[in-house]
Design a protein around this motif. Structure first.
Motif, PDB file in Angstrom:
ATOM      1  N   ALA A 166       0.755  -1.241   0.139  1.00 12.59           N
ATOM      2  CA  ALA A 166       0.117   0.038  -0.119  1.00 12.59           C
ATOM      3  C   ALA A 166       0.890   1.472  -0.039  1.00 12.59           C
ATOM      4  CB  ALA A 166      -0.800   0.002   1.309  1.00 12.59           C
ATOM      5  N   GLU A 167       1.913   1.213   0.672  1.00 16.46           N
ATOM      6  CA  GLU A 167       2.928   2.354   0.905  1.00 16.46           C
ATOM      7  C   GLU A 167       3.378   2.529  -0.483  1.00 16.46           C
ATOM      8  OE1 GLU A 167       4.552   5.833   1.690  1.00 16.46           O
ATOM      9  OE2 GLU A 167       3.132   4.804   2.946  1.00 16.46           O
ATOM     10  N   GLU A 168       3.914   1.457  -1.209  1.00 16.89           N
ATOM     11  CA  GLU A 168       4.342   1.528  -2.448  1.00 16.89           C
ATOM     12  C   GLU A 168       3.610   2.273  -3.530  1.00 16.89           C
ATOM     13  OE1 GLU A 168       5.261  -2.649  -3.443  1.00 16.89           O
ATOM     14  OE2 GLU A 168       6.787  -2.723  -1.775  1.00 16.89           O
ATOM     15  N   VAL A 169       2.181   1.818  -3.615  1.00 21.81           N
ATOM     16  CA  VAL A 169       1.252   2.423  -4.442  1.00 21.81           C
ATOM     17  C   VAL A 169       1.110   3.730  -3.994  1.00 21.81           C
ATOM     18  CG1 VAL A 169      -1.090   2.330  -5.037  1.00 21.81           C
ATOM     19  CG2 VAL A 169       0.067   0.358  -4.720  1.00 21.81           C
ATOM     20  N   ARG A 170       1.064   4.214  -2.574  1.00 17.93           N
ATOM     21  CA  ARG A 170       0.859   5.738  -2.445  1.00 17.93           C
ATOM     22  C   ARG A 170       2.309   6.577  -2.786  1.00 17.93           C
ATOM     23  NH1 ARG A 170       0.375   3.725   2.658  1.00 17.93           N
ATOM     24  NH2 ARG A 170      -1.971   3.516   3.266  1.00 17.93           N
ATOM     25  N   ARG A 171       3.618   5.975  -3.140  1.00 21.07           N
ATOM     26  CA  ARG A 171       4.649   6.555  -3.646  1.00 21.07           C
ATOM     27  C   ARG A 171       4.713   6.586  -4.915  1.00 21.07           C
ATOM     28  NH1 ARG A 171       8.247   3.474  -0.002  1.00 21.07           N
ATOM     29  NH2 ARG A 171       9.004   2.291  -2.008  1.00 21.07           N
ATOM     30  N   GLY A 172       3.760   5.802  -5.729  1.00 16.23           N
ATOM     31  CA  GLY A 172       3.693   5.781  -7.098  1.00 16.23           C
ATOM     32  C   GLY A 172       4.423   4.856  -7.787  1.00 16.23           C
ATOM     33  N   LEU A 173       5.016   3.797  -7.167  1.00 14.35           N
ATOM     34  CA  LEU A 173       5.854   2.788  -7.630  1.00 14.35           C
ATOM     35  C   LEU A 173       4.890   1.813  -8.484  1.00 14.35           C
ATOM     36  CD1 LEU A 173       7.977   2.030  -4.780  1.00 14.35           C
ATOM     37  CD2 LEU A 173       8.661   3.321  -6.798  1.00 14.35           C
ATOM     38  N   PRO A 174       5.426   1.669  -9.920  1.00 18.51           N
ATOM     39  CA  PRO A 174       4.465   0.975 -10.626  1.00 18.51           C
ATOM     40  C   PRO A 174       4.903  -0.530 -10.523  1.00 18.51           C
ATOM     41  CG  PRO A 174       6.413   1.906 -12.010  1.00 18.51           C
ATOM     42  CD  PRO A 174       6.339   2.338 -10.527  1.00 18.51           C
ATOM     43  N   SER A 175       3.991  -1.400 -10.900  1.00 22.09           N
ATOM     44  CA  SER A 175       4.076  -2.778 -10.984  1.00 22.09           C
ATOM     45  C   SER A 175       4.115  -3.325 -12.626  1.00 22.09           C
ATOM     46  CB  SER A 175       2.976  -3.616 -10.153  1.00 22.09           C
ATOM     47  OG  SER A 175       2.027  -3.595 -11.109  1.00 22.09           O
ATOM     48  N   PHE A 176       4.253  -4.512 -12.653  1.00 18.10           N
ATOM     49  CA  PHE A 176       4.298  -4.979 -14.035  1.00 18.10           C
ATOM     50  C   PHE A 176       2.968  -4.846 -14.858  1.00 18.10           C
ATOM     51  CE2 PHE A 176       3.723  -8.529 -16.974  1.00 18.10           C
ATOM     52  CZ  PHE A 176       4.702  -8.448 -17.870  1.00 18.10           C
ATOM     53  N   LEU A 205       1.796   4.547 -16.837  1.00 17.22           N
ATOM     54  CA  LEU A 205       3.130   4.990 -16.157  1.00 17.22           C
ATOM     55  C   LEU A 205       3.325   6.332 -15.914  1.00 17.22           C
ATOM     56  CD1 LEU A 205       5.663   2.240 -17.535  1.00 17.22           C
ATOM     57  CD2 LEU A 205       4.323   2.124 -15.330  1.00 17.22           C
ATOM     58  N   SER A 206       2.608   7.152 -16.775  1.00 15.77           N
ATOM     59  CA  SER A 206       2.847   8.575 -16.548  1.00 15.77           C
ATOM     60  C   SER A 206       1.718   9.197 -15.800  1.00 15.77           C
ATOM     61  CB  SER A 206       2.568   9.163 -18.089  1.00 15.77           C
ATOM     62  OG  SER A 206       1.107   9.089 -18.587  1.00 15.77           O
ATOM     63  N   SER A 207       0.733   8.415 -15.258  1.00 21.33           N
ATOM     64  CA  SER A 207      -0.353   9.035 -14.444  1.00 21.33           C
ATOM     65  C   SER A 207       0.115   9.254 -12.939  1.00 21.33           C
ATOM     66  CB  SER A 207      -1.604   8.029 -14.212  1.00 21.33           C
ATOM     67  OG  SER A 207      -2.423   8.574 -13.472  1.00 21.33           O
ATOM     68  N   ASP A 208      -0.277  10.440 -12.372  1.00 23.64           N
ATOM     69  CA  ASP A 208      -0.075  10.824 -10.826  1.00 23.64           C
ATOM     70  C   ASP A 208      -0.887   9.719 -10.130  1.00 23.64           C
ATOM     71  OD1 ASP A 208       2.032  12.741 -11.652  1.00 23.64           O
ATOM     72  OD2 ASP A 208       0.598  14.125 -11.601  1.00 23.64           O
ATOM     73  N   VAL A 209      -1.943   9.585 -10.548  1.00 22.92           N
ATOM     74  CA  VAL A 209      -2.849   8.663  -9.601  1.00 22.92           C
ATOM     75  C   VAL A 209      -2.718   7.299  -9.969  1.00 22.92           C
ATOM     76  CG1 VAL A 209      -5.267   8.304  -9.014  1.00 22.92           C
ATOM     77  CG2 VAL A 209      -4.499  10.692  -9.439  1.00 22.92           C
ATOM     78  N   MET A 210      -2.487   6.447  -8.943  1.00 28.92           N
ATOM     79  CA  MET A 210      -2.270   5.032  -9.226  1.00 28.92           C
ATOM     80  C   MET A 210      -3.547   4.418  -8.711  1.00 28.92           C
ATOM     81  SD  MET A 210       0.744   2.461  -8.651  1.00 28.92           S
ATOM     82  CE  MET A 210       1.867   3.671  -9.584  1.00 28.92           C
ATOM     83  N   THR A 211      -4.229   3.370  -9.477  1.00 29.80           N
ATOM     84  CA  THR A 211      -5.518   2.592  -9.143  1.00 29.80           C
ATOM     85  C   THR A 211      -5.072   1.298  -8.704  1.00 29.80           C
ATOM     86  OG1 THR A 211      -6.653   3.967 -10.602  1.00 29.80           O
ATOM     87  CG2 THR A 211      -7.687   1.952  -9.544  1.00 29.80           C
ATOM     88  N   LEU A 212      -5.511   1.133  -7.309  1.00 27.38           N
ATOM     89  CA  LEU A 212      -5.221  -0.480  -6.800  1.00 27.38           C
ATOM     90  C   LEU A 212      -6.228  -1.343  -7.308  1.00 27.38           C
ATOM     91  CD1 LEU A 212      -3.205  -2.053  -5.445  1.00 27.38           C
ATOM     92  CD2 LEU A 212      -4.258  -1.176  -3.297  1.00 27.38           C
ATOM     93  N   ASP A 213      -6.662  -1.568  -8.603  1.00 25.99           N
ATOM     94  CA  ASP A 213      -7.526  -2.528  -8.876  1.00 25.99           C
ATOM     95  C   ASP A 213      -7.298  -3.945  -8.638  1.00 25.99           C
ATOM     96  OD1 ASP A 213      -5.676  -3.456 -10.774  1.00 25.99           O
ATOM     97  OD2 ASP A 213      -6.873  -2.026 -12.407  1.00 25.99           O
ATOM     98  N   HIS A 214      -8.065  -4.766  -9.099  1.00 28.44           N
ATOM     99  CA  HIS A 214      -7.931  -6.390  -8.872  1.00 28.44           C
ATOM    100  C   HIS A 214      -6.744  -6.843  -9.421  1.00 28.44           C
ATOM    101  CE1 HIS A 214      -8.817 -10.555  -9.682  1.00 28.44           C
ATOM    102  NE2 HIS A 214      -9.271 -10.507  -8.341  1.00 28.44           N
TER     103      HIS A 214
END
Length: 167
Positions: free
Chosen positions: A110-120, A125-134
């Motif tokens: 959750a902290e990684e998402v808050r910091r904007g770290l992408p996953s695979f 990747l250019s969005s400032d808002v990351m969605t934690l979808d399924h």
């Protein structure tokens, strides 16, 4: 060696080859972190070091002197950490063996998402808002295995706790 674990300082004399997991379990009696595969493949030993998740079975204790380490025992007490309560509410465990690692991993995720770290699977990747979808959640938690197959409850618990929060 000096260790800061769950907010308490511990001074111990241990063999330099001692893993962080063995230090926690065998020398300090903190048995929440589990020794599953002892090869870094299952995530049952996941702990937080200064907020980042690591597999304690692969880490030498000497590497983590004087760093803030949090185990599942340090996540919550009374009241429970919100994620712990969500695991109960969503039946996010069966045998419970993987649960401590799942909990620690999800807190760091959750902290990684808050910091904007992408996953695979991060779509933009250019969005400032990351969605934690399924899909994003499942990918980020893929290093933690559950032999019982309680993934639906685990994902629901994490989603309830963190998907509502802005990233």
């Amino acid at each position: 060696m000096n260790f800061n674990i769950n907010g308490e300082t511990h001074q111990l004399e241990v063999d330099l080859r001692t893993s962080l997991l063995d230090l926690l379990r065998d020398h300090l009696g903190l048995t929440g972190s589990k020794k599953g595969c002892n090869q870094g493949a299952c995530g049952a030993c996941t702990v937080l070091v200064e907020g980042e998740r690591i597999n304690a079975c692969l880490a030498l204790a000497v590497q983590y002197q004087d760093r803030a380490i949090v185990t599942v025992e340090g996540l919550g007490g009374e009241p429970l950490h919100p994620l712990q309560q969500a695991f109960i509410d969503h039946d996010g465990f069966q045998c419970g063996y993987c649960t401590p690692g799942q909990l620690c991993s999800a807190v760091a995720m959750a902290e990684e998402v808050r910091r904007g770290l992408p996953s695979f699977v991060t779509a933009d990747l250019s969005s400032d808002v990351m969605t934690l979808d399924h899909d994003e959640l499942r990918e980020r938690m893929s290093g933690n295995l559950c032999r019982c197959g309680a993934y639906n409850g685990i994902v629901d618990a994490i989603a309830e706790t963190y998907a509502k929060e802005p990233a």
